[in-house]
Write a protein that holds these residues in place. Structure first.
Motif, PDB file in Angstrom:
ATOM      1  N   ARG A   1       3.125  13.671   6.544  1.00  0.00           N
ATOM      2  CA  ARG A   1       4.583  13.582   6.440  1.00  0.00           C
ATOM      3  C   ARG A   1       5.117  12.464   7.329  1.00  0.00           C
ATOM      4  NH1 ARG A   1       8.477  14.592   9.586  1.00  0.00           N
ATOM      5  NH2 ARG A   1       7.125  15.611  11.123  1.00  0.00           N
TER       6      ARG A   1
ATOM      7  N   ASN B   1       4.307   8.980   5.999  1.00  0.00           N
ATOM      8  CA  ASN B   1       5.100   8.610   4.821  1.00  0.00           C
ATOM      9  C   ASN B   1       6.596   8.478   5.115  1.00  0.00           C
ATOM     10  OD1 ASN B   1       2.909   8.500   3.067  1.00  0.00           O
ATOM     11  ND2 ASN B   1       3.098  10.653   2.461  1.00  0.00           N
ATOM     12  N   ASP B   2       7.014   8.854   6.310  1.00  0.00           N
ATOM     13  CA  ASP B   2       8.437   8.882   6.645  1.00  0.00           C
ATOM     14  C   ASP B   2       8.947   7.486   7.013  1.00  0.00           C
ATOM     15  OD1 ASP B   2      10.990   9.741   7.191  1.00  0.00           O
ATOM     16  OD2 ASP B   2      10.511  10.491   9.207  1.00  0.00           O
TER      17      ASP B   2
ATOM     18  N   GLU C   1      10.736   3.712   4.872  1.00  0.00           N
ATOM     19  CA  GLU C   1      11.109   3.067   3.609  1.00  0.00           C
ATOM     20  C   GLU C   1      10.048   2.095   3.134  1.00  0.00           C
ATOM     21  OE1 GLU C   1      13.491   0.653   6.753  1.00  0.00           O
ATOM     22  OE2 GLU C   1      12.519   2.615   6.554  1.00  0.00           O
TER      23      GLU C   1
ATOM     24  N   GLY D   1       5.981   0.793   2.371  1.00  0.00           N
ATOM     25  CA  GLY D   1       4.786   1.379   1.781  1.00  0.00           C
ATOM     26  C   GLY D   1       3.750   0.333   1.435  1.00  0.00           C
TER      27      GLY D   1
ATOM     28  N   GLU E   1      -5.002   9.588  -0.963  1.00  0.00           N
ATOM     29  CA  GLU E   1      -4.260   9.737  -2.213  1.00  0.00           C
ATOM     30  C   GLU E   1      -2.834  10.224  -1.987  1.00  0.00           C
ATOM     31  OE1 GLU E   1      -6.444  12.067  -5.021  1.00  0.00           O
ATOM     32  OE2 GLU E   1      -7.816  10.423  -5.495  1.00  0.00           O
ATOM     33  N   ARG E   2      -2.605  10.894  -0.876  1.00  0.00           N
ATOM     34  CA  ARG E   2      -1.264  11.417  -0.602  1.00  0.00           C
ATOM     35  C   ARG E   2      -0.405  10.457   0.209  1.00  0.00           C
ATOM     36  NH1 ARG E   2      -1.458  17.243   1.753  1.00  0.00           N
ATOM     37  NH2 ARG E   2       0.794  16.916   1.535  1.00  0.00           N
ATOM     38  N   LEU E   3      -0.999   9.404   0.695  1.00  0.00           N
ATOM     39  CA  LEU E   3      -0.230   8.411   1.434  1.00  0.00           C
ATOM     40  C   LEU E   3       0.517   7.500   0.457  1.00  0.00           C
ATOM     41  CD1 LEU E   3      -2.795   7.469   4.214  1.00  0.00           C
ATOM     42  CD2 LEU E   3      -0.691   8.790   4.490  1.00  0.00           C
ATOM     43  N   GLU E   4       1.792   7.288   0.702  1.00  0.00           N
ATOM     44  CA  GLU E   4       2.658   6.537  -0.205  1.00  0.00           C
ATOM     45  C   GLU E   4       2.604   5.046   0.139  1.00  0.00           C
ATOM     46  OE1 GLU E   4       6.360   8.518   0.433  1.00  0.00           O
ATOM     47  OE2 GLU E   4       5.718  10.352  -0.592  1.00  0.00           O
ATOM     48  N   TYR E   5       1.437   4.467  -0.120  1.00  0.00           N
ATOM     49  CA  TYR E   5       1.192   3.060   0.222  1.00  0.00           C
ATOM     50  C   TYR E   5       0.427   2.393  -0.907  1.00  0.00           C
ATOM     51  CZ  TYR E   5       2.850   4.251   4.821  1.00  0.00           C
ATOM     52  OH  TYR E   5       3.665   4.674   5.851  1.00  0.00           O
TER      53      TYR E   5
ATOM     54  N   VAL F   1       4.446  -0.518  -2.175  1.00  0.00           N
ATOM     55  CA  VAL F   1       5.398   0.287  -2.929  1.00  0.00           C
ATOM     56  C   VAL F   1       6.666   0.434  -2.089  1.00  0.00           C
ATOM     57  CG1 VAL F   1       3.564   1.504  -4.150  1.00  0.00           C
ATOM     58  CG2 VAL F   1       4.459   2.477  -2.036  1.00  0.00           C
ATOM     59  N   LYS F   2       7.638   1.115  -2.653  1.00  0.00           N
ATOM     60  CA  LYS F   2       8.937   1.299  -2.001  1.00  0.00           C
ATOM     61  C   LYS F   2       9.499  -0.069  -1.587  1.00  0.00           C
ATOM     62  CE  LYS F   2       7.475   4.688   0.830  1.00  0.00           C
ATOM     63  NZ  LYS F   2       7.529   5.839   1.754  1.00  0.00           N
TER      64      LYS F   2
END
Length: 476
Positions: free
Chosen positions: A399, A402-403, A405, A407, A425-429, A449-450
């Motif tokens: 969490r 990923n917190d 903006e 990625g 796989e759960r990391l938003e990168y 991303v992002k």
């Protein structure tokens, strides 16, 4: 310095206004060159040259374009020392780091020489109508390339090579802090067989107006930018007016996760690469260190020892590990991040003080006990400072990682491959380094991303950023 004018249509020109600006050596704060500053009329000349040159280049066979790029790789590989010297002089990075960048930069020519012949299409039947579906990829059009100061060679070749492989002509706007390396590349491209006008270089102190003008020219169809998210957003607004194809590699705030089952020697080695490559002046630099409480003390001790052992000085000295930051503004911002973290409870394990004297130096610094509200946790440090926090719960650290903006990239160190891949796989990168501190590779799709960007550079995807897909429906 030999190459300090604008490079338009295969010729060196002083620019319409004949204005110039100084390039500063970050190690000495002395001017090392006076470079021509492009104006709007110079941009128009470059656009005219690129338009004319692209007609022939796009009509060449993929193999012909490939051979030119292959020759560029051969020539640059033979002259790595020269390019490393340019990089060190204008950027400040130590010689070994500069050699690493020069090698990496050259490799884009070889990779896209191989990709140039692989813009594969498709021929198939439409299931419902029975018509043939023919798909091909075509050069998108003129491309404007805007590159940053942190990789004076590689950020240019990472864009030039796929554009040329795709059949496009380009106009490059290098960062005003570091234009010399890109200008020095132009005679090499001439020797490799790149025709006049296909690649044009426009250093300028009026970047905003110059680039905005080019992005509103109807002949331009692609804009490729590497730099801050703030500037990227402005360019996207300009690109929207012409509905340009954007490739944006923007900011980052990379987390580095060290789990309790990590091999700490591997983790320290990877952390040194992720943090100190290019002195931390990279969007891929590890920014937030999350270390499991069970190994935090040992990791911090080993990592601090490695950071403290680095020799700081003028990058032209082969024994130096860490050169200066690129300018006073960057150095002062790094110092402010450290002061803020310390004021909020962080402990300085090594470094942490700006040295006196000439040069924009800041020492390798390790901070432990960094609070969640420290500014360096929420913004790119862009310098040699590692901010260490601890964790105990896997869900919590995912969490926290990923917190943001951003990625672009994250780093994970764990010997439990099942758990490590689940975390990845759960990391938003867009990219993850698993038990590695280095993810950049010409053969891989680089991007985030992002708010870290749009599109990819490198890999097969990098060439497709400069191509449009055409579908032909036919029956026979």
């Amino acid at each position: 310095m030999e190459f300090t004018d604008l490079y338009i249509n295969g010729k060196w020109v002083p620019g319409a206004a004949k204005e110039r600006f100084d390039v500063i050596n970050p190690a000495t704060e002395d001017s090392i060159a006076s470079v021509a500053s492009a104006e709007i009329s110079d941009a128009n000349a470059a656009l005219d040259a690129a338009e004319a040159a692209m007609k022939d280049w796009a009509a060449r066979t993929p193999r012909q374009r490939s051979e030119v790029l292959r020759k560029a790789w051969e020539l640059m590989t033979a002259r790595l020392e020269d390019f490393a010297h340019y990089i060190t002089l204008e950027n400040g990075k130590a010689r070994n780091d500069a050699m690493g960048e020069a090698t990496y930069a050259a490799e884009f020519f070889r990779w896209f020489a191989e990709e140039a012949v692989r813009a594969d299409g498709l021929l198939t039947h439409a299931p419902a109508s029975g018509a043939r579906i023919m798909v091909q990829h075509k050069p998108a059009g003129l491309a404007v390339l805007v590159t940053p100061w942190n990789y004076p060679a590689a950020m240019g070749t990472r864009k030039i090579a796929p554009a040329l492989a795709a059949g496009c002509a380009v106009i490059i706007k290098p960062a005003s802090e570091t234009p010399l390396t890109m200008l020095a590349l132009m005679p090499l491209l001439e020797e490799a067989g790149v025709p006049p006008g296909l690649v044009n270089v426009l250093p300028s102190k009026r970047t905003g107006a110059l680039v905005d003008h080019m992005l509103h020219d109807p002949r331009v169809r692609v804009v490729s930018f590497t730099g801050s998210t703030g500037v990227g957003v402005k360019l996207l607004h300009s690109a929207a007016d012409q509905v340009l194809k954007p490739a944006m590699e923007l900011g980052g705030n990379a987390p580095l996760l060290v789990f309790e089952d990590a091999d700490l020697d591997v983790a320290v080695e990877g952390a040194m690469l992720a943090k100190m490559r290019n002195l931390g002046e990279a969007c891929t630099a590890a920014n937030r260190f999350y270390v499991h409480e069970a190994v935090a003390e040992e990791f911090t001790k080993k990592f601090t020892a490695a950071m403290a052992a680095l020799k700081v000085g003028d990058g032209t000295d082969p024994s130096v590990d860490v050169g200066p930051l690129v300018n006073a503004q960057t150095r002062d911002k790094v110092a402010e991040f450290v002061a803020d973290a310390v004021a909020k409870g962080a402990k300085v394990q090594c470094g942490g003080e700006t040295p006196g004297g000439k040069g924009f130096y800041y020492p390798p610094t390790v901070l432990s006990n960094v609070s969640e509200d420290a500014e360096c946790v929420h913004d790119e440090i862009f310098g040699p400072v590692a901010a260490i926090q601890t964790f105990t719960d896997q869900e919590d650290v995912i969490r926290r990682a990923n917190d943001t903006e951003y990625g672009l990239v994250a780093y994970v160190f764990s010997e439990n491959m099942k758990r490590a891949l689940q975390v990845c796989e759960r990391l938003e990168y867009g990219m993850v380094g698993l038990n590695r501190g280095l993810v950049s590779d010409p053969a891989a799709p680089f991007g985030g991303v992002k708010q870290s960007g749009l599109g990819r550079e490198g890999g097969h995807e990098g060439m497709l950023e400069f191509m449009e897909t055409q579908y032909i429906s036919a029956s026979w």
